[in-house]
Design an enzyme around this catalytic site. Sequence first.
Site, mmCIF file in Angstrom:
data_model
loop_
_atom_site.group_PDB
_atom_site.id
_atom_site.type_symbol
_atom_site.label_atom_id
_atom_site.label_comp_id
_atom_site.label_asym_id
_atom_site.label_seq_id
_atom_site.Cartn_x
_atom_site.Cartn_y
_atom_site.Cartn_z
ATOM 1 N N ALA A 66 14.845 -24.209 -5.083
ATOM 2 C CA ALA A 66 15.845 -23.443 -5.816
ATOM 3 C C ALA A 66 15.705 -23.786 -7.295
ATOM 4 O O ALA A 66 15.277 -24.893 -7.646
ATOM 5 C CB ALA A 66 17.235 -23.804 -5.312
ATOM 6 N N GLY A 111 14.209 -25.260 -1.346
ATOM 7 C CA GLY A 111 14.441 -23.877 -0.935
ATOM 8 C C GLY A 111 13.146 -23.137 -0.626
ATOM 9 O O GLY A 111 13.142 -22.174 0.154
ATOM 10 N N GLU A 114 12.399 -24.041 2.867
ATOM 11 C CA GLU A 114 13.381 -23.324 3.709
ATOM 12 C C GLU A 114 12.995 -21.859 3.863
ATOM 13 O O GLU A 114 13.134 -21.275 4.940
ATOM 14 C CB GLU A 114 14.779 -23.460 3.096
ATOM 15 C CG GLU A 114 15.287 -24.887 3.138
ATOM 16 C CD GLU A 114 16.600 -25.091 2.403
ATOM 17 O OE1 GLU A 114 17.439 -25.841 2.895
ATOM 18 O OE2 GLU A 114 16.792 -24.498 1.321
ATOM 19 N N GLU A 134 15.701 -32.463 -2.038
ATOM 20 C CA GLU A 134 17.041 -32.283 -2.609
ATOM 21 C C GLU A 134 17.781 -33.604 -2.810
ATOM 22 O O GLU A 134 18.543 -33.766 -3.758
ATOM 23 C CB GLU A 134 17.896 -31.368 -1.703
ATOM 24 C CG GLU A 134 17.470 -29.909 -1.688
ATOM 25 C CD GLU A 134 16.445 -29.560 -0.606
ATOM 26 O OE1 GLU A 134 15.769 -30.483 -0.093
ATOM 27 O OE2 GLU A 134 16.316 -28.371 -0.284
HETATM 28 C C1 LIG Z 1 19.016 -26.884 -3.230
HETATM 29 C C2 LIG Z 1 17.803 -26.588 -2.965
HETATM 30 C C3 LIG Z 1 16.628 -26.912 -3.799
HETATM 31 O O1 LIG Z 1 15.609 -26.359 -3.553
HETATM 32 S S1 LIG Z 1 16.791 -28.015 -5.087
HETATM 33 C C4 LIG Z 1 15.158 -28.073 -5.795
HETATM 34 C C5 LIG Z 1 14.211 -28.828 -4.923
HETATM 35 N N1 LIG Z 1 12.932 -28.941 -5.592
HETATM 36 C C6 LIG Z 1 12.609 -29.947 -6.392
HETATM 37 O O2 LIG Z 1 13.383 -30.860 -6.607
HETATM 38 C C7 LIG Z 1 11.240 -29.910 -7.028
HETATM 39 C C8 LIG Z 1 11.359 -29.842 -8.533
HETATM 40 N N2 LIG Z 1 10.043 -29.844 -9.164
HETATM 41 C C9 LIG Z 1 9.277 -30.958 -9.275
HETATM 42 O O3 LIG Z 1 9.609 -32.022 -8.780
HETATM 43 C C10 LIG Z 1 7.991 -30.813 -10.017
HETATM 44 O O4 LIG Z 1 8.060 -29.662 -10.808
HETATM 45 C C11 LIG Z 1 6.738 -30.735 -9.107
HETATM 46 C C12 LIG Z 1 6.518 -32.082 -8.398
HETATM 47 C C13 LIG Z 1 6.875 -29.629 -8.085
HETATM 48 C C14 LIG Z 1 5.505 -30.413 -9.998
HETATM 49 O O5 LIG Z 1 5.432 -31.361 -11.050
HETATM 50 P P1 LIG Z 1 4.458 -31.100 -12.305
HETATM 51 O O6 LIG Z 1 4.607 -32.255 -13.219
HETATM 52 O O7 LIG Z 1 3.088 -30.809 -11.808
HETATM 53 O O8 LIG Z 1 4.991 -29.751 -12.959
HETATM 54 P P2 LIG Z 1 6.298 -29.549 -13.846
HETATM 55 O O9 LIG Z 1 7.397 -30.425 -13.336
HETATM 56 O O10 LIG Z 1 5.935 -29.704 -15.276
HETATM 57 O O11 LIG Z 1 6.687 -28.048 -13.494
HETATM 58 C C15 LIG Z 1 6.172 -26.923 -14.192
HETATM 59 C C16 LIG Z 1 7.335 -26.076 -14.674
HETATM 60 O O12 LIG Z 1 8.045 -25.620 -13.529
HETATM 61 C C17 LIG Z 1 9.430 -25.966 -13.648
HETATM 62 N N3 LIG Z 1 9.999 -26.211 -12.309
HETATM 63 C C18 LIG Z 1 9.432 -26.844 -11.277
HETATM 64 N N4 LIG Z 1 10.244 -26.875 -10.234
HETATM 65 C C19 LIG Z 1 11.371 -26.233 -10.598
HETATM 66 C C20 LIG Z 1 12.605 -25.933 -9.955
HETATM 67 N N5 LIG Z 1 12.848 -26.277 -8.655
HETATM 68 N N6 LIG Z 1 13.551 -25.291 -10.648
HETATM 69 C C21 LIG Z 1 13.335 -24.908 -11.939
HETATM 70 N N7 LIG Z 1 12.192 -25.143 -12.593
HETATM 71 C C22 LIG Z 1 11.231 -25.799 -11.933
HETATM 72 C C23 LIG Z 1 9.403 -27.233 -14.481
HETATM 73 O O13 LIG Z 1 10.666 -27.443 -15.049
HETATM 74 C C24 LIG Z 1 8.339 -26.887 -15.493
HETATM 75 O O14 LIG Z 1 8.890 -25.996 -16.462
HETATM 76 P P3 LIG Z 1 8.684 -26.282 -18.044
HETATM 77 O O15 LIG Z 1 9.429 -25.169 -18.712
HETATM 78 O O16 LIG Z 1 7.199 -26.223 -18.235
HETATM 79 O O17 LIG Z 1 9.253 -27.637 -18.303
#
Ligand SMILES: C=CC(=O)SCCNC(=O)CCNC(=O)[C@H](O)C(C)(C)COP(=O)(O)OP(=O)(O)OC[C@H]1O[C@@H](n2cnc3c(N)ncnc32)[C@H](O)[C@@H]1OP(=O)(O)O
Length: 260
Positions: A66, A111, A114, A134
């Site tokens: 998400a 998500g 999911e 999460e």
């Molecule tokens: C309630 C239900 C849920 O799903 S909560 C969310 C669960 N997911 C997460 O917690 C994963 C979040 N993401 C990460 O941990 C990392 O992005 C990664 C491990 C998936 C990849 O890491 P990496 O260092 O390779 O990339 P970046 O972190 O730099 O990601 C690139 C760019 O994407 C944005 N992003 C990644 N995941 C999300 C997200 N879930 N929501 C919003 N945005 C996301 C991240 O912020 C980066 O954006 P930037 O503008 O370049 O900073």
Amino acid sequence: MSYTVVKYQKEEGVALVTLNRPESLNALNSAVFMELGAVFDEIAQDPEVHAVVLTGSGDRAFAAGADVSELKNLSPLEAREFALMAYRTQEKICNLSKPTIAALNGYTLGGGCELAMCCDLRIAAETARLGQPEINLGIIPGGGGTQRLARLVGLSRAKELIFTGKIITAQQALEWGLVNQVVPAGQLLEEAFKLARDLAGKSAPALALVKSALDRGINMDLSSALHYEIDCFACCFATEDHREGIAAFLEKRRPAYKGR
Ligand SMILES: C=CC(=O)SCCNC(=O)CCNC(=O)[C@H](O)C(C)(C)COP(=O)(O)OP(=O)(O)OC[C@H]1O[C@@H](n2cnc3c(N)ncnc32)[C@H](O)[C@@H]1OP(=O)(O)O
């Protein structure tokens, strides 16, 4: 209808639906859930579509969860609304009477995992990584993760993934039964399409009936589920396809199903 955060294409009876926010690793925000819901409504009504492949754009993610920036300021009531909206879209995917395949092309987290579990089958690229992280944000899965993951991999492994938030490899996910197949990244869509085309060539009513027997039956007591299966089996005999399938076998030729 035109879409912006989702792409929708059709090819030889197969719909390809692509989550299209690669800049945020295809994070699932309200707009994605709304468009995805509309796409699956369109697919449900389209007699030309016999199978669906769902994937993510780019080569880094199916969906990294998400959209955390949207979750940031939600009140409990707003969080409930967000989860309900996701649920309504997921129901459209789960209840589609056509087979669905998630092609996991990278991070499949939260998500995203999911959403993948709402599809009937999952094919992962060797590079895919799956998890329910999460807990590391101080929250829990709210899009079916606690239930669908436990049903797919068992309660103990679901607890391991959800309590720790750890991310597992595609190979590990295969060993746990979370994905059906792991393929080289460069062959992911080709393999997903090969499977989708194979399914698209089968009897559509038989597939719809057996999907219902499996998905509804799993939530019934055994006796009710067995009787529901018997009713679904009997319904096949109302179709032209069953006559064609049996005739083709007896005449030693390939069946030509009409989907009715
Ligand atoms: C309630 C239900 C849920 O799903 S909560 C969310 C669960 N997911 C997460 O917690 C994963 C979040 N993401 C990460 O941990 C990392 O992005 C990664 C491990 C998936 C990849 O890491 P990496 O260092 O390779 O990339 P970046 O972190 O730099 O990601 C690139 C760019 O994407 C944005 N992003 C990644 N995941 C999300 C997200 N879930 N929501 C919003 N945005 C996301 C991240 O912020 C980066 O954006 P930037 O503008 O370049 O900073």
